[in-house]
Design a protein around this motif. Structure first.
Motif, mmCIF file in Angstrom:
data_model
loop_
_atom_site.group_PDB
_atom_site.id
_atom_site.type_symbol
_atom_site.label_atom_id
_atom_site.label_comp_id
_atom_site.label_asym_id
_atom_site.label_seq_id
_atom_site.Cartn_x
_atom_site.Cartn_y
_atom_site.Cartn_z
ATOM 1 N N ASP A 171 0.832 -1.206 0.000
ATOM 2 C CA ASP A 171 0.000 0.000 0.000
ATOM 3 C C ASP A 171 0.866 1.255 0.000
ATOM 4 O O ASP A 171 1.806 1.386 0.794
ATOM 5 N N GLY A 172 0.533 2.165 -0.898
ATOM 6 C CA GLY A 172 1.237 3.437 -0.958
ATOM 7 C C GLY A 172 2.551 3.403 -1.704
ATOM 8 O O GLY A 172 3.186 4.447 -1.880
ATOM 9 N N GLU A 173 2.993 2.241 -2.126
ATOM 10 C CA GLU A 173 4.261 2.134 -2.846
ATOM 11 C C GLU A 173 4.006 1.977 -4.344
ATOM 12 O O GLU A 173 3.048 1.311 -4.748
ATOM 13 N N PRO A 174 4.857 2.574 -5.175
ATOM 14 C CA PRO A 174 4.694 2.382 -6.618
ATOM 15 C C PRO A 174 5.108 0.971 -7.028
ATOM 16 O O PRO A 174 5.912 0.321 -6.350
ATOM 17 N N ALA A 175 4.550 0.511 -8.116
ATOM 18 C CA ALA A 175 4.983 -0.771 -8.671
ATOM 19 C C ALA A 175 6.403 -0.621 -9.203
ATOM 20 O O ALA A 175 6.806 0.450 -9.664
ATOM 21 N N ARG A 176 7.184 -1.705 -9.128
ATOM 22 C CA ARG A 176 8.568 -1.678 -9.585
ATOM 23 C C ARG A 176 8.877 -2.953 -10.350
ATOM 24 O O ARG A 176 8.187 -3.972 -10.217
ATOM 25 N N VAL A 177 9.944 -2.888 -11.135
ATOM 26 C CA VAL A 177 10.493 -4.074 -11.772
ATOM 27 C C VAL A 177 12.008 -4.023 -11.618
ATOM 28 O O VAL A 177 12.621 -2.958 -11.699
ATOM 29 N N VAL A 178 12.595 -5.171 -11.350
ATOM 30 C CA VAL A 178 14.046 -5.327 -11.271
ATOM 31 C C VAL A 178 14.450 -6.281 -12.389
ATOM 32 O O VAL A 178 13.831 -7.340 -12.556
ATOM 33 N N THR A 179 15.465 -5.918 -13.157
ATOM 34 C CA THR A 179 15.843 -6.749 -14.298
ATOM 35 C C THR A 179 17.339 -7.044 -14.289
ATOM 36 O O THR A 179 18.152 -6.198 -13.898
ATOM 37 N N HIS A 180 17.685 -8.274 -14.705
ATOM 38 C CA HIS A 180 19.078 -8.712 -14.755
ATOM 39 C C HIS A 180 19.294 -9.564 -16.009
ATOM 40 O O HIS A 180 18.380 -10.279 -16.449
ATOM 41 N N PRO A 181 20.512 -9.564 -16.560
ATOM 42 C CA PRO A 181 20.827 -10.492 -17.656
ATOM 43 C C PRO A 181 21.001 -11.906 -17.107
ATOM 44 O O PRO A 181 21.353 -12.094 -15.935
ATOM 45 N N ILE A 182 20.766 -12.888 -17.963
ATOM 46 C CA ILE A 182 20.882 -14.283 -17.546
ATOM 47 C C ILE A 182 21.562 -15.108 -18.633
ATOM 48 O O ILE A 182 21.532 -14.762 -19.813
ATOM 49 N N GLY A 183 22.171 -16.208 -18.216
ATOM 50 C CA GLY A 183 22.574 -17.259 -19.139
ATOM 51 C C GLY A 183 21.463 -18.293 -19.193
ATOM 52 O O GLY A 183 20.795 -18.556 -18.185
ATOM 53 N N ILE A 184 21.241 -18.879 -20.369
ATOM 54 C CA ILE A 184 20.141 -19.832 -20.534
ATOM 55 C C ILE A 184 20.671 -21.124 -21.150
ATOM 56 O O ILE A 184 21.856 -21.249 -21.460
ATOM 57 N N GLY A 185 19.758 -22.083 -21.338
ATOM 58 C CA GLY A 185 20.134 -23.389 -21.855
ATOM 59 C C GLY A 185 20.697 -23.325 -23.265
ATOM 60 O O GLY A 185 20.155 -22.645 -24.134
ATOM 61 N N ARG A 186 21.780 -24.046 -23.470
ATOM 62 C CA ARG A 186 22.386 -24.076 -24.796
ATOM 63 C C ARG A 186 21.651 -25.078 -25.685
ATOM 64 O O ARG A 186 20.729 -25.776 -25.242
ATOM 65 N N GLU A 187 22.078 -25.130 -26.938
ATOM 66 C CA GLU A 187 21.430 -26.023 -27.893
ATOM 67 C C GLU A 187 21.538 -27.466 -27.407
ATOM 68 O O GLU A 187 22.603 -27.934 -27.009
ATOM 69 N N GLY A 188 20.419 -28.157 -27.424
ATOM 70 C CA GLY A 188 20.360 -29.518 -26.912
ATOM 71 C C GLY A 188 19.985 -29.594 -25.447
ATOM 72 O O GLY A 188 19.669 -30.676 -24.943
ATOM 73 N N TRP A 189 20.021 -28.457 -24.754
ATOM 74 C CA TRP A 189 19.643 -28.386 -23.337
ATOM 75 C C TRP A 189 18.734 -27.171 -23.141
ATOM 76 O O TRP A 189 18.973 -26.324 -22.286
ATOM 77 N N ALA A 190 17.677 -27.087 -23.915
ATOM 78 C CA ALA A 190 16.842 -25.888 -23.946
ATOM 79 C C ALA A 190 16.172 -25.628 -22.601
ATOM 80 O O ALA A 190 15.709 -26.551 -21.919
ATOM 81 N N THR A 191 16.113 -24.366 -22.232
ATOM 82 C CA THR A 191 15.342 -23.949 -21.063
ATOM 83 C C THR A 191 13.860 -24.049 -21.407
ATOM 84 O O THR A 191 13.429 -23.544 -22.443
#
Length: 456
Positions: free
Chosen positions: A145-165
């Motif tokens: 209550d009373g606080e603005p909405a926020r978003v936090v963002t970060h880069p990530i590593g993901i699954g490589r070919e053959g090991w898809a996320t």
């Protein structure tokens, strides 16, 4: 006529006229005129610097785009990886934004575009949202209550070919601080085939690929975790998990409660409205797309943004420009309206980012044993190898020693020949560079004597 008269009559006529005109102005203006004289116009004060936010942004209900594109310059021998980590960017996105710039040996003073603006994924804004195409995680903290909405963002590593996320929805099922890694049998077989056998369980510590913290999801064997190899953040490097920089996973771990929903999408083409009008952000798709499918995906994204903001009667989109941007996969938002400025001029006008230090610290070894990786005529080639070694995970201490027109690259030092030999095997396996263990005096590391005199 005396000398004084001669000097007086020789005065140039234009100086006389100028003096007379000045006297006439004084006589006509009087004292009141002098008192009312207008002050010269001063240049307007420069606008205050734009506020800078690294990865946490306030949201309004209609916010589509967070952050601001900026630029910086290369300092000394820093790499693009150092710059990316300083500004919480991933490897793929900083390379896509700066085509043609060597990631390991960019020239000192080189201008670097920072893709620090992001179009939010088209997904529910709750919990964790991951866009695989952008290699980026978004966390929407619970709103109080009373606080603005926020978003936090970060880069990530993901699954490589053959090991898809995997795509879809799940939740945070459990949290692990200082996790041990129980290695799946399939991964143990893969590493054994490469001559890099793994134990059944990797204990917590700097060699643990899970890093310092892990969020276990409702999907089997899929986690959001840290890493022992920060240079891979922003790339397809994992066996399906999502990896974050060590400095990002720790606060995320503390903030995210068990039960938090997690949504994973693959949206290479994102459209939204920002301060520069209608924008398009394009990434290389995780799964290759035909030209026809790409054009359709771009059109759908633009139409969705127009409908979301009720711009059907006001937005005039240059579809050719939008499709051209989409084909380049630059990875950052670009204006696509018919009135959009030329891209080069628009990018040239971007503000500079405040200088930020990179969290990456080059490792320092101890001992008198090294791995000799050879001499290079090219300073850049030697710099590149040293940078690649020090950015390995875990990092390998290395130095470049110039002398006699060449640059010698040494990995180390290590306290024993056995450890230097193990490092040589690892370097050959990971970087395909062959080296031999050698023993050198401590002055090599301390640089106490000219490099050419230190080396045999």
């Amino acid at each position: 006529m005396n000398r004084t008269d001669t000097h007086r009559t020789a005065r140039p006529a234009h100086l006389l006229r100028l003096a007379g005109a000045a006297l006439l102005l004084i006589a006509l203006s009087g004292c009141a005129g002098w008192g009312a004289r207008e002050r010269p116009q001063l240049a307007p004060a420069p606008p205050p610097p734009e506020p800078f936010a690294l990865n946490s942004f306030e949201l309004q209900d209609d916010t589509d785009v967070v952050g601001r594109l900026r630029h910086t310059t290369v300092q000394g021998e820093e790499t693009l990886l150092d710059i990316a980590r300083a500004y919480d960017l991933g490897y793929d996105e900083i390379l896509a934004a700066n085509p043609g710039v060597d990631p390991w040996t960019p020239a000192s003073g080189q201008r670097v575009l920072l893709p620090t603006a992001h179009v939010l994924p088209d997904a529910p804004r709750e919990g964790i949202v991951i866009n695989l195409a952008a290699r980026r995680l978004y966390y929407y903290p619970p709103r109080h209550d009373g606080e603005p909405a926020r978003v936090v963002t970060h880069p990530i590593g993901i699954g490589r070919e053959g090991w898809a996320t995997p795509l879809g929805r799940t939740k945070v099922a459990k949290k692990h601080a200082a996790p041990a890694w129980t290695v799946p049998a399939s991964i143990r077989r893969e590493h054994a085939a490469k001559g890099d056998p793994l134990p059944a369980v990797v204990p917590p510590g700097p060699d643990n690929p899970l890093g310092s913290h892990a969020l276990r999801l409702g999907w089997s064997s899929i986690l959001i975790h840290g890493t022992s190899k920060p240079a891979g953040i922003g790339m397809r490097v994992s066996h399906g998990c999502m990896q974050l920089y060590p400095e990002d996973i720790a606060p995320l771990f503390e903030a995210v409660p068990v039960g938090t929903p997690v949504t994973v999408v693959d949206q290479p083409y994102l459209a939204g409205v920002g301060t520069d009008g209608l924008l398009l952000e394009a990434h290389e798709p995780v799964k290759p797309m035909s030209g026809t499918r790409r054009e359709a995906a771009v059109t759908r994204a633009i139409e969705a943004a127009i409908a979301r903001h009720r711009l059907q009667d006001s937005a005039l989109v240059d579809l050719d420009l939008a499709q051209a941007h989409a084909g380049r996969h630059a990875g950052y938002p670009l204006p696509i309206e018919a009135s959009a400025p030329a891209q080069d001029a628009w990018l040239a006008a971007l503000p500079a980012a405040p200088p930020l230090p990179t969290p990456h610290v080059a490792p320092v070894g101890q001992g008198e044993w090294y791995v000799d990786l050879g001499r290079f005529k090219s300073e850049n080639n030697a710099r590149r190898l040293v940078a690649m070694l020090t950015h390995q995970g875990p990092p390998i201490p290395a130095l470049r020693v110039p002398g006699e027109g060449q640059h010698r690259v040494l990995a180390g030092p290590y306290p024993s020949k056995a450890l230097a030999s193990a490092a040589a095997r690892r370097i050959e396996r990971d970087l395909d560079e062959t080296g031999r263990p050698i023993h050198l005096a401590p002055a090599v590391a301390s640089n106490a004597a000219p490099p050419s005199a230190m080396l045999p």
